[in-house]
Design a protein around this motif. Structure first.
Motif, mmCIF file in Angstrom:
data_model
loop_
_atom_site.group_PDB
_atom_site.id
_atom_site.type_symbol
_atom_site.label_atom_id
_atom_site.label_comp_id
_atom_site.label_asym_id
_atom_site.label_seq_id
_atom_site.Cartn_x
_atom_site.Cartn_y
_atom_site.Cartn_z
ATOM 1 N N TRP A 103 34.126 49.312 29.951
ATOM 2 C CA TRP A 103 33.249 48.253 29.050
ATOM 3 C C TRP A 103 34.247 47.828 28.821
ATOM 4 O O TRP A 103 35.020 46.006 28.428
ATOM 5 C CB TRP A 103 32.615 48.855 27.476
ATOM 6 C CG TRP A 103 31.099 48.758 28.124
ATOM 7 C CD1 TRP A 103 30.233 49.146 29.520
ATOM 8 C CD2 TRP A 103 29.926 48.769 27.681
ATOM 9 N NE1 TRP A 103 29.437 49.212 29.708
ATOM 10 C CE2 TRP A 103 28.724 48.992 28.047
ATOM 11 C CE3 TRP A 103 30.205 47.657 26.369
ATOM 12 C CZ2 TRP A 103 27.178 48.703 27.798
ATOM 13 C CZ3 TRP A 103 28.686 47.933 25.517
ATOM 14 C CH2 TRP A 103 27.538 48.269 26.757
ATOM 15 N N HIS A 107 39.643 43.657 29.003
ATOM 16 C CA HIS A 107 39.998 43.775 27.547
ATOM 17 C C HIS A 107 41.842 44.401 27.115
ATOM 18 O O HIS A 107 42.497 44.235 26.607
ATOM 19 C CB HIS A 107 39.437 43.514 26.672
ATOM 20 C CG HIS A 107 37.758 42.929 26.383
ATOM 21 N ND1 HIS A 107 37.835 41.405 27.279
ATOM 22 C CD2 HIS A 107 36.574 43.584 26.511
ATOM 23 C CE1 HIS A 107 36.797 41.704 27.744
ATOM 24 N NE2 HIS A 107 35.694 42.555 27.261
ATOM 25 N N GLY A 224 29.577 38.798 22.518
ATOM 26 C CA GLY A 224 29.879 39.550 23.596
ATOM 27 C C GLY A 224 28.898 38.829 24.542
ATOM 28 O O GLY A 224 27.244 39.334 24.254
ATOM 29 N N ARG A 228 29.540 43.325 24.426
ATOM 30 C CA ARG A 228 31.089 45.149 24.605
ATOM 31 C C ARG A 228 32.060 43.902 22.733
ATOM 32 O O ARG A 228 33.048 45.058 22.269
ATOM 33 C CB ARG A 228 31.847 44.511 25.752
ATOM 34 C CG ARG A 228 30.687 44.571 26.911
ATOM 35 C CD ARG A 228 32.040 44.575 28.131
ATOM 36 N NE ARG A 228 31.094 45.232 29.403
ATOM 37 C CZ ARG A 228 31.537 45.584 30.396
ATOM 38 N NH1 ARG A 228 32.676 45.203 30.941
ATOM 39 N NH2 ARG A 228 30.180 45.469 31.491
ATOM 40 N N GLN A 232 35.096 40.624 23.955
ATOM 41 C CA GLN A 232 33.821 39.776 24.581
ATOM 42 C C GLN A 232 33.837 38.778 24.282
ATOM 43 O O GLN A 232 34.010 37.354 24.954
ATOM 44 C CB GLN A 232 32.939 40.465 25.349
ATOM 45 C CG GLN A 232 32.386 40.629 26.678
ATOM 46 C CD GLN A 232 31.067 40.980 26.474
ATOM 47 O OE1 GLN A 232 30.300 40.646 26.115
ATOM 48 N NE2 GLN A 232 30.256 41.327 28.280
ATOM 49 N N ARG A 237 42.568 39.284 25.854
ATOM 50 C CA ARG A 237 42.886 40.771 27.006
ATOM 51 C C ARG A 237 44.195 41.035 26.998
ATOM 52 O O ARG A 237 45.501 40.333 26.725
ATOM 53 C CB ARG A 237 42.903 40.570 28.354
ATOM 54 C CG ARG A 237 43.122 41.618 28.636
ATOM 55 C CD ARG A 237 44.002 41.704 30.963
ATOM 56 N NE ARG A 237 44.080 42.354 31.641
ATOM 57 C CZ ARG A 237 43.810 43.176 31.652
ATOM 58 N NH1 ARG A 237 42.466 43.277 31.621
ATOM 59 N NH2 ARG A 237 43.991 43.591 33.062
ATOM 60 N N GLU A 297 24.022 46.300 27.606
ATOM 61 C CA GLU A 297 24.195 45.490 28.681
ATOM 62 C C GLU A 297 23.828 44.993 29.367
ATOM 63 O O GLU A 297 23.801 43.869 29.757
ATOM 64 C CB GLU A 297 25.323 46.798 29.157
ATOM 65 C CG GLU A 297 24.567 46.664 30.880
ATOM 66 C CD GLU A 297 25.971 47.503 31.194
ATOM 67 O OE1 GLU A 297 27.212 47.510 31.383
ATOM 68 O OE2 GLU A 297 25.834 48.737 31.752
#
Ligand SMILES: Cc1ncc(COP(=O)(O)O)c(C=O)c1O
Length: 410
Positions: A103, A107, A224, A228, A232, A237, A297
């Motif tokens: 997950w 990132h 997100g 997440r 997200q 990242r 999700e």
């Protein structure tokens, strides 16, 4: 009476006199908007409509998760039998860590994750292990108590920076030549609901060769596109990120995880005392959490997040219409499920809570030291399991409760 008991009793009485004494209620039924409670000092149960849980997606009593927990217990038993480094680390724990690493992979490059019994322990672990004597911790002034305690446990020097003040933090980082610099912040502030300027904090980390330790306790599952969390939602990242997510709030179960570059996670396994010296959580919990991640999700998670957003909008619009014109209660900007209604005075917070109580509504009154003096508040939290009618009922009751003091003053 022994001296210690006298001292303790005096302190409790002093808290009582300042409307700061805390009391517990007993939940007789599962966590849900309508819940049967035995309130402090009462003997009879009452069914109350609650706005104080952290069960943001309404998963805490989801039948699929209860079934997964039972299935996990049937497969692995109830106890883990030991700490993670001895024999308590089960297949369910390992699978959960792999899922969470996947997950967070988009990132955090080379992400791995580590599962903890609670978010409190995860925060103690990260800060005490990474905050060695050569480090400086830059701690956001409204950080959660668990981050504050983690910083206290660390050997690092701690510098606080003002709430969301990126320029002040920039100057503090610029003046620091320590080899390890840790910026530490809640992602969503637990008593205010606002979101930290995470992109700016990460840019500072990159510019000053620092690390960003983010506690996404209240964003994970909620923010997100697929839940997440804050990374997200903001499309961030970096290998300089250490993310903590808790799993007893939106995920509806219990526990927490840390996601970071695999070297950081490996180091935590070697050195983080709150990870090493404690019994691993029951594997059934990890098994239930795998089911929770699937819900978060999937389509159901998406629908629940959309419903939660609708309730947040309904509450904010409704509150803005009934706030007293004298400014004696106000609603800070918060886009999340945490919606504080600040009334300032401790006694007024308790009185407003009691007025709501009379309507069969349960909202937490948060007072110092949890929040700064003079900012006592009703911490209203919303859940995807609240209906439109539930929120309308709260607004009606709050309309009455807020009106009373300024009408009396006029
Ligand atoms: C921001 C934040 N971090 C950490 C925690 C602790 O998490 P846990 O309840 O899993 O110990 C909490 C909640 O209580 C929180 O609000």
């Amino acid at each position: 009476m022994p001296r210690l008991l006298e001292l303790l009793q005096d302190e409790i009485m002093a808290l009582d006199a300042k409307s700061l004494r805390r009391r517990r209620q007993i939940a007789e039924t599962a966590c849900a908007p309508e819940q049967s409670l035995t309130l402090a000092g009462a003997t009879a149960q009452r069914t109350m409509l609650g706005f104080s849980s952290n069960d943001y997606l309404g998963l805490a009593a989801h039948p699929a998760l209860a079934a997964a927990l039972a299935e996990g217990a049937a497969r692995y038993g109830t106890g883990s039998g030991g700490s993670h480094l001895i024999l308590g680390h089960s297949r369910a724990h390992a699978e959960l860590e792999e899922r969470l690493a996947d997950w967070m992979g988009p990132h955090i490059p080379e992400a791995q994750s580590l599962f903890f019994c609670t978010g409190y322990m995860a925060n103690l672990a990260v800060l005490s292990a990474l905050g060695g004597a050569e480090a400086v911790i830059f701690s956001e002034s409204l950080n959660h108590a668990s981050l504050i305690d983690g910083a206290r446990l660390a050997k690092a020097r701690v510098e606080r920076y003002p709430h969301c003040d990126v320029a002040a933090l920039d100057a503090q980082l610029g003046a620091c030549d320590a080899p390890v610099k840790l910026i530490v912040s809640d992602a969503v502030f637990s008593m205010d609901g606002n979101i930290a300027p995470v992109a700016e904090l990460l840019a500072l980390a990159e510019r000053h060769d620092a690390w960003l330790v983010l506690d996404d306790a209240h964003g994970f599952g909620v923010l997100g596109a697929t839940g997440r969390g804050v990374l997200q939602a903001m499309g961030l990242r970096s290998e300089r990120l250490v993310l903590i997510g808790t799993l007893g709030k939106a995920a509806g179960v219990s526990g927490a995880f840390v996601a970071a570059h695999r070297t950081v996670v490996d180091y935590l396994v070697q050195r983080a005392r709150p990870y090493i010296f404690t019994t691993a959580a029951p594997p059934a919990i990890a098994h239930a959490l795998l089911a929770s991640l699937a819900l978060i999700e999937g389509e159901e998670g998406k629908v629940r997040r959309a419903h939660l957003q609708a309730r947040i909008g309904q509450l904010r619009r409704g509150l803005e219409a009934i706030l007293p014109p004298d400014g004696s209660a106000w609603l800070p900007d918060s886009p999340t499920a945490i919606q504080p209604l600040i009334v300032g005075d401790n006694a007024r917070a308790m009185q407003t809570m009691a007025q709501l109580d009379a309507h069969g509504l349960r909202v937490g009154a948060i007072r110092p030291p949890t929040v700064p003096a003079g900012t006592a508040r009703l911490r209203i939290t919303l859940s995807a399991s609240h209906s439109e009618a539930d929120v309308a009922r709260l607004l009606d009751a709050l309309g009455d409760a807020l009106e009373a003091p300024w009408k009396k003053a006029a």
